[in-house]
Write a protein that holds these residues in place. Structure first.
Motif, short mmCIF file in Angstrom:
data_model
loop_
_atom_site.label_atom_id
_atom_site.label_comp_id
_atom_site.label_asym_id
_atom_site.label_seq_id
_atom_site.Cartn_x
_atom_site.Cartn_y
_atom_site.Cartn_z
N SER A 38 18.59 -5.25 3.18
CA SER A 38 19.50 -4.11 3.02
C SER A 38 20.22 -3.80 4.34
N ARG A 39 20.45 -4.85 5.08
CA ARG A 39 21.25 -4.80 6.33
C ARG A 39 20.66 -3.81 7.35
N MET A 40 19.34 -3.70 7.41
CA MET A 40 18.64 -2.89 8.41
C MET A 40 19.06 -1.42 8.38
N THR A 41 19.41 -0.91 7.20
CA THR A 41 19.84 0.48 7.08
C THR A 41 18.65 1.39 6.75
N ASP A 42 18.81 2.65 7.02
CA ASP A 42 17.84 3.67 6.65
C ASP A 42 18.29 4.22 5.29
#
Length: 170
Positions: A38-42
């Motif tokens: 998830s593209r290193m997202t929070d």
């Protein structure tokens, strides 16, 4: 959420659903937090900000050096007395030479108030029937554990229980 992929699509679909159905609560599973897929997202923070709803997130699994995945309650009303119920005694983890996963099946539980009534909301993600998650009957054992723990919390409110129960037909 299907493993946190396509964040923009997730937000778009959530906002469309909220606009058309006007729900008081939404229960989400497999919400990623700082994972490569998830593209290193929070994602919990992004979802809360994009929807404008109150949220409570609980980490279910954490992969070594690859973030975590968890369950999330979104609510129009503040969540109180939020707790995590761990079900890991009822399932195992995938620890192999190429993939180390820590944590276990769990539920996020909280209380919302609406119209003078309190409601206990429970968002869970039960295991599959794979051997590492208790084999046949594993989900039943997880539900028994969940109901037992909900009883110990001693909420005196009606329960709303939902999530990914991993039920399917072969």
């Amino acid at each position: 959420i299907r493993w946190g992929k396509k964040t923009d699509t997730i937000i778009h679909v959530l906002n469309q659903s909220i606009e058309s159905a006007n729900p008081d609560i939404i229960l989400l599973q497999e919400v990623d937090e700082y994972k490569k897929r998830s593209r290193m997202t929070d994602l919990p923070k992004i979802i809360a900000e994009a929807t404008g709803l109150y949220c409570s997130y609980g980490m279910e699994f954490r992969e070594a050096e690859n973030g975590s995945t968890g369950n999330m309650i979104l609510s129009r009303y503040p969540l109180e007395n939020v707790k995590i119920i761990r079900l890991q005694q009822e399932c195992g983890f995938m620890n192999t030479a190429y993939r180390r996963i820590y944590g276990g099946r769990m539920a996020v539980v909280g209380v919302i108030s609406k119209g003078g009534l309190n409601f206990t909301v429970c968002c869970t993600h039960l295991g599959t029937d794979f051997e590492r998650e208790g084999g046949p009957g594993g989900r039943l054992n997880q539900l028994k554990k969940l109901f037992h723990e909900l009883g110990k919390i001693n909420y005196t409110t009606p329960d709303i229980i939902g999530g990914d129960l991993n039920t399917y037909r072969k």
